[in-house]
Design an enzyme around this catalytic site. Structure first.
Site, PDB file in Angstrom:
ATOM      1  N   TYR A 199      53.931  89.954  46.713  1.00  0.00           N
ATOM      2  CA  TYR A 199      54.730  89.181  46.094  1.00  0.00           C
ATOM      3  C   TYR A 199      54.402  88.750  44.841  1.00  0.00           C
ATOM      4  O   TYR A 199      53.348  89.916  44.078  1.00  0.00           O
ATOM      5  CB  TYR A 199      54.174  87.438  46.485  1.00  0.00           C
ATOM      6  CG  TYR A 199      52.493  87.240  46.565  1.00  0.00           C
ATOM      7  CD1 TYR A 199      52.328  86.868  45.412  1.00  0.00           C
ATOM      8  CD2 TYR A 199      52.253  87.875  47.446  1.00  0.00           C
ATOM      9  CE1 TYR A 199      51.259  86.171  45.454  1.00  0.00           C
ATOM     10  CE2 TYR A 199      50.255  87.666  46.960  1.00  0.00           C
ATOM     11  CZ  TYR A 199      50.345  86.733  45.651  1.00  0.00           C
ATOM     12  OH  TYR A 199      48.630  86.162  45.560  1.00  0.00           O
ATOM     13  N   TYR A 221      46.405  94.841  44.138  1.00  0.00           N
ATOM     14  CA  TYR A 221      46.859  93.622  42.777  1.00  0.00           C
ATOM     15  C   TYR A 221      46.802  94.400  41.573  1.00  0.00           C
ATOM     16  O   TYR A 221      46.149  95.223  41.245  1.00  0.00           O
ATOM     17  CB  TYR A 221      45.062  93.013  43.311  1.00  0.00           C
ATOM     18  CG  TYR A 221      44.953  91.653  42.781  1.00  0.00           C
ATOM     19  CD1 TYR A 221      45.400  90.304  44.116  1.00  0.00           C
ATOM     20  CD2 TYR A 221      44.751  91.185  41.510  1.00  0.00           C
ATOM     21  CE1 TYR A 221      45.650  89.336  42.392  1.00  0.00           C
ATOM     22  CE2 TYR A 221      44.498  90.023  41.341  1.00  0.00           C
ATOM     23  CZ  TYR A 221      45.505  89.386  41.752  1.00  0.00           C
ATOM     24  OH  TYR A 221      45.255  87.908  41.124  1.00  0.00           O
ATOM     25  N   PHE A 238      49.949  84.017  36.932  1.00  0.00           N
ATOM     26  CA  PHE A 238      50.415  85.701  37.249  1.00  0.00           C
ATOM     27  C   PHE A 238      49.606  86.563  37.717  1.00  0.00           C
ATOM     28  O   PHE A 238      47.998  87.025  37.441  1.00  0.00           O
ATOM     29  CB  PHE A 238      50.734  86.774  36.100  1.00  0.00           C
ATOM     30  CG  PHE A 238      51.278  87.785  36.376  1.00  0.00           C
ATOM     31  CD1 PHE A 238      52.341  87.594  35.350  1.00  0.00           C
ATOM     32  CD2 PHE A 238      50.753  89.433  35.957  1.00  0.00           C
ATOM     33  CE1 PHE A 238      53.309  89.068  35.067  1.00  0.00           C
ATOM     34  CE2 PHE A 238      51.022  90.258  35.848  1.00  0.00           C
ATOM     35  CZ  PHE A 238      52.465  89.344  35.624  1.00  0.00           C
ATOM     36  N   GLU A 239      50.161  86.923  38.646  1.00  0.00           N
ATOM     37  CA  GLU A 239      49.490  88.028  40.041  1.00  0.00           C
ATOM     38  C   GLU A 239      51.031  88.163  40.444  1.00  0.00           C
ATOM     39  O   GLU A 239      51.888  88.172  41.091  1.00  0.00           O
ATOM     40  CB  GLU A 239      48.514  87.527  41.276  1.00  0.00           C
ATOM     41  CG  GLU A 239      49.297  86.363  42.277  1.00  0.00           C
ATOM     42  CD  GLU A 239      47.973  85.685  42.354  1.00  0.00           C
ATOM     43  OE1 GLU A 239      46.846  86.076  42.521  1.00  0.00           O
ATOM     44  OE2 GLU A 239      48.221  85.627  43.897  1.00  0.00           O
ATOM     45  N   ILE A 240      50.687  90.203  40.888  1.00  0.00           N
ATOM     46  CA  ILE A 240      51.519  90.864  41.968  1.00  0.00           C
ATOM     47  C   ILE A 240      50.206  90.901  43.125  1.00  0.00           C
ATOM     48  O   ILE A 240      49.595  91.821  42.508  1.00  0.00           O
ATOM     49  CB  ILE A 240      51.964  91.525  41.137  1.00  0.00           C
ATOM     50  CG1 ILE A 240      52.576  91.376  39.536  1.00  0.00           C
ATOM     51  CG2 ILE A 240      53.585  92.643  41.734  1.00  0.00           C
ATOM     52  CD1 ILE A 240      53.696  92.215  39.048  1.00  0.00           C
TER      53      ILE A 240
END
Length: 343
Positions: free
Chosen positions: A198, A226, A291-293
């Site tokens: 995500y 991450y 903001f993180e993937i």
């Protein structure tokens, strides 16, 4: 004919000013990073002043990524947002930015979460911003409500004390709920059961740079779990018992500590010694999770699930103001191979 003295003085001043401006224009520009030098470590460079290009290796470009292509190279990933109906304008602005800079090329689906049903107006406006599929999900009450073991009177008194100390959002129960949900509940939603990656998108955020490769594919191909944009220091008044509770958990489960951990980063006391002292051993430095993937398999792991349950029972999401950012960051720093974090 001589000019009056005031005019002569004004002319002299203007001439001097012209020479000064000309001199300044030919001077070499000062190094912009000088005033941002780290007072704790002279050789530290601020990455915000470094040029950023594409990562090395094979990158997946925007070929065959049409929204209606069932055989596209897209993997099981989504753009994810927790958003209220009232935040529609901010969400549309963020979507327009991200669609313009990246997602119009790759058409990854959007998944919106809310603790109440989305309005038809919200659905219409957001779907208009993308050719990709939009999913609208309601959070189950058992994932959102204050858990039964939390003492309401103690929570109210703690909130009052934190507010008096100046801790931001301490008096908003909805903020505490949000932090808990983002920490250990969102990935349990049935809508994400078959989704692995995500990209968290908040209302009102901006995306300025064009990205021309599939970021989710990059994460998968390079075994990254991450990605983030910035590290920040948290307010230590909001998390005084987070690290002591973490130490209790580590004492009970030493097997979860990864051999290639980032403990030094989690417990650093040199850069912000006062923060470390007030947070009882935690540096308070954290990945800014707005903001993180990420790969949700990290949160679904036994180590993280046990850690979250320990913290949840301790009550700090409501008696203090533990945020998902420090919780995620500590867990990644302790339980994950730090080489899998895209530093």
């Amino acid at each position: 004919m001589a000019f009056p003295k005031p005019f002569r003085l004004l002319a002299a001043f203007c001439l001097a000013l012209c020479f000064f401006l000309l001199f300044q224009s030919f001077r070499s520009a000062p190094h912009i990073g000088d005033k941002f030098e780290n007072p704790h470590k002279a050789d530290t460079k601020d990455p915000n002043f470094e040029l950023t290009g594409e990562p090395d290796g094979v990158l997946w470009r925007a070929d065959e990524y049409a929204a209606d292509n069932p055989n596209s190279p897209r993997i099981n990933a989504t753009l994810l947002s927790l958003v209220r109906n009232s935040e529609l304008d901010g969400m549309v602005q963020a979507m327009r930015d991200l669609e313009r800079t990246w997602n119009h090329k790759f058409n990854y689906p959007w998944t919106f979460f809310n603790d109440v049903p989305f309005t038809e107006h919200f659905k219409k406006r957001t779907q208009e911003q993308t050719k990709a599929k939009c999913n609208y999900e309601v959070i189950p009450k058992e994932h959102w409500d204050v858990p039964s073991w939390i003492n309401d009177a103690l929570m109210a008194e703690s909130s009052r004390m934190l507010t008096e100390q100046g801790t931001q959002y301490a008096n908003l129960v909805s903020y505490h709920k949000m932090c808990r949900w983002n920490s250990g509940m969102f990935y349990k939603h049935p809508a994400l059961a078959n989704t692995r990656y995500y990209w968290r998108v908040e209302p009102k955020v901006h995306f300025f740079c064009d990205v021309d490769y599939d970021i989710f594919r990059y994460m998968e191909d390079h075994n990254k779990t991450y990605g983030f944009t910035i590290n920040l220091y948290d307010d230590p008044r909001s998390i005084p018992t987070l690290w002591p509770e973490t130490e209790k958990f580590l004492a009970a489960h030493p097997e979860y500590l990864h051999e290639n951990n980032a403990m030094d980063w989690v417990t650093d006391s040199e850069r912000r010694p006062v923060h470390n002292k007030k947070a009882n051993g935690y540096s308070t430095c954290h990945f800014w999770s707005n903001f993180e993937i990420a790969d949700m398999e990290v949160w679904r792991s036994r180590a993280y699930e046990d850690y979250f349950n320990h913290l949840d029972r301790a009550g700090g999401f409501f008696y203090e103001r533990w945020g998902d950012a420090p919780v995620h960051s500590i867990a990644l720093g302790l339980f994950e191979d730090k080489s899998k974090i895209h530093w």
